[in-house]
Structures are given as structure tokens and as C-alpha cells.
Scaffold this active site. Structure first.
Site, PDB file in Angstrom:
ATOM      1  NE  ARG B  54      -3.219  -0.292   3.057  1.00 31.51           N
ATOM      2  CZ  ARG B  54      -4.538  -0.320   3.005  1.00 31.51           C
ATOM      3  NH1 ARG B  54      -5.168  -1.387   2.586  1.00 31.51           N
ATOM      4  NH2 ARG B  54      -5.235   0.726   3.386  1.00 31.51           N
ATOM      5  CE  LYS B  82      22.150 -12.394  -5.857  1.00 28.96           C
ATOM      6  NZ  LYS B  82      22.364 -11.699  -7.119  1.00 28.96           N
ATOM      7  CG  HIS B 134       4.406   5.220   8.216  1.00 30.49           C
ATOM      8  ND1 HIS B 134       4.820   5.825   7.057  1.00 30.49           N
ATOM      9  CD2 HIS B 134       3.538   4.255   7.831  1.00 30.49           C
ATOM     10  CE1 HIS B 134       4.222   5.248   6.023  1.00 30.49           C
ATOM     11  NE2 HIS B 134       3.440   4.297   6.474  1.00 30.49           N
TER      12      HIS B 134
END
Lengths: 183, 316
Positions: B54, B82, B134
């Protein structure tokens, strides 16, 4: 350079010229470029109505997000765009700004207009044309031509944004901190 | 504004400027051409070390509406699996010409490291870091509140006196943290409601009232906004609360609690919702729920943030 009476006279003459060029007030929309172009658009709209007896839609078109010099300047805050309820499709749009200089703001405003709709024609009205164009753009209606040097600044002050109505000219090197819209 | 890392960094004027520019960006979606040329020639990398469809597509839509080129990088199946370091990954992307990096990372503070380490010159936008912040979610929440509460007259104004109740997993929620800082800056009053196990140590630093009992909190505070936080499935087995049914009964926004709310109270949720756990169907689907508006507003707010961080060449 221009007093309040000069400004009022210039706007009245521009309104007459607009009506003459458009053969009346039908399908006219007046769109000001923030900040002081919006004040001028409102005033031209009032004069148009008092001459023609017909209400002329007035809006605002902000060109900030369409400018080509954003990366060369500190962050500019956009101003609101307001489109009259009838839209601009098929209309004759008169763009209004206070000072015509490089022509880059007008180029950006033309792009902004085309994102909103497809006018039949776009005209340009300015209170002051100070020369030094960098693009092939010219005004259809000019309040006053003021030949300037690039070292000078033109200050347009208009109520209610400013305390009074006037157009002043100043040398940038001596009078850089005057208040009002500078172009 | 070179970076957006935390809502705690924003002054009141900066926060209001972001919300006002978001209004201009929202207006673009009403135009015939719903796209701006503003970030033409600028490359934005969505650097996502955590799954978040989202948030990523919201940033992608925002960047594309501003005509930026968008490169999506997800850690799964990439060089990171990796063993590549954050520094090498970021420098590789910068070498490809990234002007802006939108980063989601499981480690709290990763965006700030990226922005301040000198590894890259790009503008950095925090799209969620660990249990820290956030910021664009908090900005879109504030934008949604201002639009619903103040309507067209909201421009230039803050959220003075608005009572916001944030309910649920405050401990792990970067949404709660970013909201708490931003809402305080904007003059709103925040109340946290959570089981004691899901409140962080030092919750007093947020200058918010705290309740353990949802019903008592609703009766005492009479909130203007109830913001329900998502309960993440992985927390279910960690003994923060006995089980899902008990959580829903004590801290979920049930139909009964919904009907007990004041007439004007908004119901917010950052999504994705756990229907039947923290929020009932009645609450999620009621007209006072802003869940879908939050998604729409998210694109406008992220356009404003990308504009402010990436458009200008010279910092103020």
C-alpha cells in the site's frame, strides 16, 4: 510610477478593450495569476460587469508547479487554483498578471490552463509590461509600458494584499527590502 | 526541506505548509489532465526492505503524478538477500542517478543514517522505519482530519483543540508515534488507549493521556477522532494479550462502542484492517469511517512531500 487613480484608469481601459476584442462579455472567463494577478482579475471582472451588465466568471490559475526554474530557486509554495463552475472549455480566457517580464510565468500558466481544459482562445492582460522577454510571448492588453533595466525592480502594491495601490520602481542595489510584490 | 525523516522535526508552520500544498495536489485530481510536469527528469527510488504494497504504490502514484521516473527496489530476491549492506545498496542506486530515495526499513533509524551519513546526496523520505516513525502516514491522517473537520476553510489552519484517541498497539506502532508528535505540534490533544503490555516505556514523553480501559476512555474524553491501530498477526503469539477474541472485546471498536460515540466523531484506521479484531464491520463501513479517504489523501500528501524535498535546487 502609477498612482491609485492611474491603476483604476488602466484597468477600466483594459476592460473596455477586452469587451471590444471579444464583441461583448459572452463566454469570457478572467483568470488571475496569484498573488496580485488575482486581485487585478477581480477588479477587471467587476468593471466588465458594470460596463456590460453581465456577470463575468473570475478564477485563479497558479503556475508554480509548471515552472521551468523550480530547481534554480528555493522552494516555492503553490497558491490555490480556482476554476469557475462553468469551466474554461470553449471559453475565451483572459489571463491577468501584474508585471510581464521574462514571459516564463505566462508560459507556465498556459500549461496549467491546458491541464484544466481547452479554451477557445487565451488572451493576456498585464498591468505593467517592463520588457526583457525571454520567450515569444506578448500581452494583448497592457496597462502601462515601463521600459526598465534588469537591475531595477518593479513593486506592484494592491489592496487588499497590500496597504495601498501603487506601482513603484526601485534600484535593486539600494532598495532591495521594500515590501510588496516585486518582479 | 531536504529530507522528511520524522514528524518530530517539523515545526507548526512547516507542517501546515505540507498540508496546504497537499490541498493543491488534491485539486490536481479534479483537473482534466491529472498530472503535473513538476518533477520531470527527476528519479525517485522506492527502496523497500519490508513488504508494504500500500505505501509503495501510494508513493509510486504520487511520484508518477508529478512526472518523476520511479524505480522500485524491494529487498526480497535482491542483492540485499545476498548480504549487501545499506550503504552499498544506496550508493549503487545513487550511482544510477537517484535524486530521491523513499525508504522503508525494519531497523528504526535507518532513514536518518541514510540521510546524514554522507553516503548519498539524494533527498530521503522515511516511509516507515522499524517501530520508530511513519511520517507521511501521520501527515495524511492530519490532512484527513483537517478536511473532515474544517472543510474548505482548513487552509492555513492547525488542529487546535481536536481530541484524538489512538487505540491499540502503541508499543510497536510507528503510526502512533508519528501521529503523537505531529498532532501535538498542530495543537490537537492525544489520548492513548491500550493494554498495559502494548504501551511503550516512557509514554509520558508524548504528553498524552493514557487509559487502559477503552469504555472508560470514551466516556471521559468524548473524542473527535478515534484512530484504531492494526494488531499485527505476529504479535498474537507474543503474550501481549490473551487472544484475539479477548482483544476485540476489550479494545476493539465494536458496533456497540461505535453507536456510543458522539455524533461527529470520525473513525480512522491506517490499514490494512483486521475486521473483527481491532475494528468491526459496522465501524469500518460506517459513513464516519475515513479509511478510503485516507488512502486517497495519502497520494496527495506524498505528492506534497516529494515536491518539497525534491523540486527545489537551493535549500531555503
Amino acid at each position: 510610477m502609477l498612482s491609485q487613480a492611474d491603476i483604476t484608469r488602466a484597468l477600466t481601459r483594459i476592460a473596455h478593450e477586452i469587451l471590444e476584442g471579444n464583441r461583448g462579455a459572452d463566454d469570457l472567463v478572467v483568470m488571475g495569476i496569484p498573488t496580485r494577478g488575482v486581485v487585478l482579475a477581480d477588479r477587471i471582472g467587476e468593471v466588465l460587469q458594470s460596463i456590460s451588465g453581465q456577470a463575468v466568471p473570475v478564477g485563479a490559475i497558479d503556475a508554480t508547479l509548471y515552472r521551468d526554474d523550480l530547481r534554480r530557486q528555493p522552494t516555492r509554495a503553490p497558491r490555490p487554483t480556482t476554476v469557475p463552475s462553468g469551466g474554461i472549455d470553449g471559453k475565451t480566457v483572459v489571463l491577468v498578471d501584474d508585471v510581464l517580464y521574462s514571459g516564463r510565468t505566462i508560459r507556465a500558466a498556459l500549461d496549467a490552463l491546458s491541464a484544466i481544459g481547452r479554451p477557445k482562445a487565451v488572451r493576456l492582460a498585464v498591468l505593467v509590461d517592463r520588457g526583457h522577454r525571454e520567450l515569444p510571448i506578448r500581452a494583448d492588453y497592457v496597462g502601462k509600458n515601463l521600459p526598465t533595466s534588469t537591475a531595477e525592480r518593479i513593486f506592484v502594491r494592491l489592496e487588499p494584499v497590500d496597504a495601498l495601490d501603487e506601482v513603484a520602481i526601485a534600484d535593486e542595489r539600494t532598495d532591495a527590502h521594500s515590501e510588496g510584490g516585486a518582479s | 526541506m531536504k529530507h522528511l525523516l520524522s514528524t518530530a522535526d517539523l515545526s507548526r508552520d512547516e507542517a501546515i505548509q505540507i498540508l496546504d500544498i497537499s490541498e493543491d495536489m488534491a485539486a490536481v485530481s479534479t483537473h482534466e489532465v491529472r498530472k503535473l510536469p513538476t518533477l520531470r527528469g527527476i528519479t525517485v527510488v522506492n527502496l523497500f526492505f519490508e513488504d508494504s504494497t500500500r505505501t509503495r504504490i501510494s508513493f509510486e502514484a504520487a511520484a508518477k503524478r508529478l512526472s518523476a521516473d520511479v524505480i522500485n527496489f524491494s529487498a526480497k530476491g535482491s542483492s540485499v538477500s545476498k548480504g549487501e549492506s545499506l550503504k552499498d545498496t544506496a550508493q549503487t542506486l545513487a550511482a544510477m542517478g537517484a535524486d530521491g530515495i523513499v525508504i522503508r526499513h525494519p531497523a528504526s533509524g535507518a532513514p536518518r543514517v541514510l540521510a546524514t551519513s554522507g553516503w548519498v546526496d539524494a533527498g530521503v523520505v522515511n516511509a516507515g522505519d522499524g517501530t520508530h516513525e511513519h511520517p507521511t502516514q501521520a501527515l495524511l491522517d492530519a490532512f484527513t482530519m483537517r478536511r473532515r473537520i474544517l472543510g474548505d476553510s482548513g487552509r492555513g489552519r492547525d488542529l487546535d483543540g481536536v481530541k484524538v484517541m489512538i487505540v491499540g498497539d502503541v508499543l510497536h506502532s510507528r503510526v502512533a508515534r508519528s501521529n503523537a508528535w505531529l498532532l501535538k505540534t498542530l495543537g490537537a490533544h492525544v489520548t492513548f488507549v491500550a493494554p498495559p503490555t502494548l504501551l511503550p516505556n516512557g509514554v509520558a514523553a508524548f504528553d498524552a493521556d493514557v487509559f487502559y480501559d477503552f469504555d472508560e476512555a470514551l466516556a471521559r474524553v468524548k473524542p473527535d477522532v478515534v484512530m484504531m491501530l492494526r494488531i499485527q498477526q505476529e504479535r498474537m503469539n507474543d503474550a501481549f494479550f490473551p487472544n484475539g477474541r479477548e482483544y476485540a472485546r476489550s479494545w476493539g471498536l465494536s458496533a456497540a462502542r461505535l453507536h456510543g460515540l458522539p455524533e461527529h466523531t470520525l473513525v480512522m484506521h491506517p490499514g490494512p484492517m483486521n475486521r473483527g479484531l481491532e475494528i468491526s464491520d459496522e465501524a469500518a463501513d460506517s459513513p464516519r469511517s475515513t479509511v478510503l479517504e485516507q488512502v486517497t489523501n495519502g497520494v496527495s500528501v506524498r505528492m506534497a512531500v516529494l515536491y518539497l524535498t525534491l523540486a527545489a535546487g537551493v535549500t531555503n
